[in-house]
Scaffold this motif. Structure first.
Motif, short mmCIF file in Angstrom:
data_model
loop_
_atom_site.label_atom_id
_atom_site.label_comp_id
_atom_site.label_asym_id
_atom_site.label_seq_id
_atom_site.Cartn_x
_atom_site.Cartn_y
_atom_site.Cartn_z
N PHE A 6 0.86 -1.18 0.00
CA PHE A 6 0.00 0.00 0.00
C PHE A 6 0.90 1.24 0.00
N HIS A 7 0.94 1.93 -1.13
CA HIS A 7 1.75 3.15 -1.25
C HIS A 7 0.91 4.36 -0.82
N PHE A 8 1.50 5.19 0.03
CA PHE A 8 0.77 6.34 0.57
C PHE A 8 1.70 7.54 0.70
N ASP A 9 1.09 8.71 0.70
CA ASP A 9 1.71 9.94 1.16
C ASP A 9 0.89 10.38 2.37
N PRO A 10 1.52 10.62 3.53
CA PRO A 10 0.72 10.94 4.72
C PRO A 10 -0.10 12.21 4.58
N MET A 11 0.21 13.04 3.60
CA MET A 11 -0.54 14.27 3.39
C MET A 11 -1.83 14.05 2.61
N CYS A 12 -2.00 12.88 2.00
CA CYS A 12 -3.14 12.65 1.10
C CYS A 12 -4.35 12.13 1.86
N PRO A 13 -5.48 12.85 1.84
CA PRO A 13 -6.67 12.38 2.55
C PRO A 13 -7.26 11.11 1.95
N ASP A 34 1.85 -4.27 3.59
CA ASP A 34 3.18 -3.67 3.64
C ASP A 34 3.05 -2.22 3.21
N TRP A 35 3.39 -1.31 4.11
CA TRP A 35 3.24 0.11 3.84
C TRP A 35 4.44 0.62 3.05
N ARG A 36 4.16 1.31 1.96
CA ARG A 36 5.18 1.86 1.09
C ARG A 36 4.88 3.35 0.84
N PHE A 37 5.86 4.04 0.31
CA PHE A 37 5.75 5.50 0.22
C PHE A 37 5.53 5.96 -1.22
N PHE A 38 5.04 7.18 -1.34
CA PHE A 38 4.91 7.87 -2.63
C PHE A 38 4.81 9.36 -2.32
N SER A 39 5.49 10.17 -3.12
CA SER A 39 5.55 11.61 -2.83
C SER A 39 4.72 12.42 -3.81
N LEU A 40 3.65 13.01 -3.32
CA LEU A 40 2.88 13.94 -4.13
C LEU A 40 3.65 15.23 -4.38
N GLU A 41 4.50 15.62 -3.42
CA GLU A 41 5.33 16.81 -3.62
C GLU A 41 6.23 16.64 -4.85
N GLU A 42 6.77 15.45 -5.02
CA GLU A 42 7.67 15.21 -6.16
C GLU A 42 6.89 15.03 -7.45
N ILE A 43 5.84 14.23 -7.46
CA ILE A 43 5.12 13.97 -8.70
C ILE A 43 4.46 15.23 -9.24
N ALA A 135 13.01 5.11 -3.48
CA ALA A 135 12.86 3.80 -4.13
C ALA A 135 11.40 3.40 -4.22
N ASP A 136 10.63 3.62 -3.13
CA ASP A 136 9.21 3.30 -3.17
C ASP A 136 8.48 4.18 -4.18
N HIS A 137 8.81 5.47 -4.16
CA HIS A 137 8.17 6.42 -5.08
C HIS A 137 8.45 6.02 -6.53
N ASP A 138 9.72 5.74 -6.83
CA ASP A 138 10.10 5.42 -8.21
C ASP A 138 9.44 4.13 -8.68
N ARG A 139 9.18 3.21 -7.78
CA ARG A 139 8.50 1.97 -8.16
C ARG A 139 7.13 2.26 -8.76
N VAL A 140 6.39 3.17 -8.13
CA VAL A 140 5.05 3.52 -8.62
C VAL A 140 5.15 4.23 -9.97
N VAL A 141 6.08 5.19 -10.07
CA VAL A 141 6.24 5.94 -11.31
C VAL A 141 6.64 5.01 -12.45
N GLY A 144 3.88 3.34 -14.08
CA GLY A 144 2.91 4.21 -14.74
C GLY A 144 1.99 4.91 -13.77
N GLY A 145 2.25 4.79 -12.48
CA GLY A 145 1.39 5.40 -11.48
C GLY A 145 1.63 6.89 -11.34
N PHE A 146 0.65 7.58 -10.76
CA PHE A 146 0.69 9.04 -10.66
C PHE A 146 0.20 9.56 -9.32
N GLY A 147 -0.31 8.71 -8.45
CA GLY A 147 -0.87 9.21 -7.20
C GLY A 147 -1.12 8.09 -6.23
#
Length: 236
Positions: A6-13, A34-43, A135-141, A144-147
């Motif tokens: 589960f990829h998340f950004d803690p800022m995302c409601p 398994d909690w994974r990360f993703f950055s809305l600030e970066e994307i 690394a988690d963020h780049d995995r989603v990108v 083809g992921g965006f959010g």
């Protein structure tokens, strides 16, 4: 036993409310999360002639990114610690309207979890926490992921579910079954509910704490989003 990344950004409601749902699924079915990360600030970062922004890893403090560096340090100890921390951080922002992205508040939150507040400074002093988040963020990108929420189930990335009133108990399991049954149809890419005025009102009510707590503009694929109409953002 099925597992989900589960990829998340803690800022995302929307990621937070989906995380509430997946916890209900876990309680009912015993799946591993398994909690994974993703950055809305970066994307959503812009780098053009009109506006140039530093990458979040180039800033002394970046709201979601720096918080996820704390999460990365906790994850090295155990996934359970990251689970508890994300639940508490998300609740503070998205339910209470607080500001876990303020460093002093973030330290206090660690104390409330029975953890050392110095973990924040340790995470920021350790450059490899950047590597973990990226690394988690780049995995989603790369997929083809965006959010967020982005879920990897049996290796397949799925965006969503996007919701604000997470079902519990058997209803949570039914939604889980509906989501995972999409894996049977690899060429079905998107199904979206049309949102009318009542939906907008419900979303607005659910997002009210987030709107009070945030100290940033919401962005959707590089464009600032006006939430005065309280329409759902796809990736913020």
């Amino acid at each position: 036993m099925t597992s989900v990344d589960f990829h998340f950004d803690p800022m995302c409601p929307f990621a937070f409310h989906a995380s509430r749902w997946i916890r209900h699924v876990r309680a009912e079915t015993g799946i591993d999360v398994d909690w994974r990360f993703f950055s809305l600030e970066e994307i959503n970062r812009r780098d053009d002639q009109q506006q140039q922004q530093l990458h979040p890893w180039e800033r002394d403090w970046a709201y979601g990114w720096s918080l996820m560096r704390i999460g990365a340090l906790l994850r090295r100890e155990s996934m359970d610690l990251l689970d508890r921390w994300y639940a508490a951080t998300g609740h503070l922002l998205h339910i209470d309207g607080g500001k876990p992205h303020d460093p002093d508040v973030a330290r206090d939150l660690l104390v409330r979890l029975g953890l050392d507040p110095g973990l924040l400074d340790a995470a920021l002093a350790d450059p490899t926490t950047h590597d973990d988040v990226r690394a988690d963020h780049d995995r989603v990108v790369a997929a083809g992921g965006f959010g967020v929420p982005t879920l990897f189930v049996l290796g397949t990335p799925l965006f969503g579910p996007v919701l604000v009133d997470p079902p519990e108990g058997e209803a949570a399991v039914r939604l889980w079954n509906m989501v995972t049954e999409m894996l049977e149809f690899p060429r079905v890419y998107e199904l979206q509910r049309v949102k009318g005025p009542a939906d907008a009102a419900a979303i607005g009510e659910a997002l009210a704490p987030y709107l009070r707590g945030r100290d940033w503009q919401s962005v959707n694929r590089g464009e600032v989003v006006d939430l005065s109409g309280l329409e759902t953002e796809r990736d913020t």
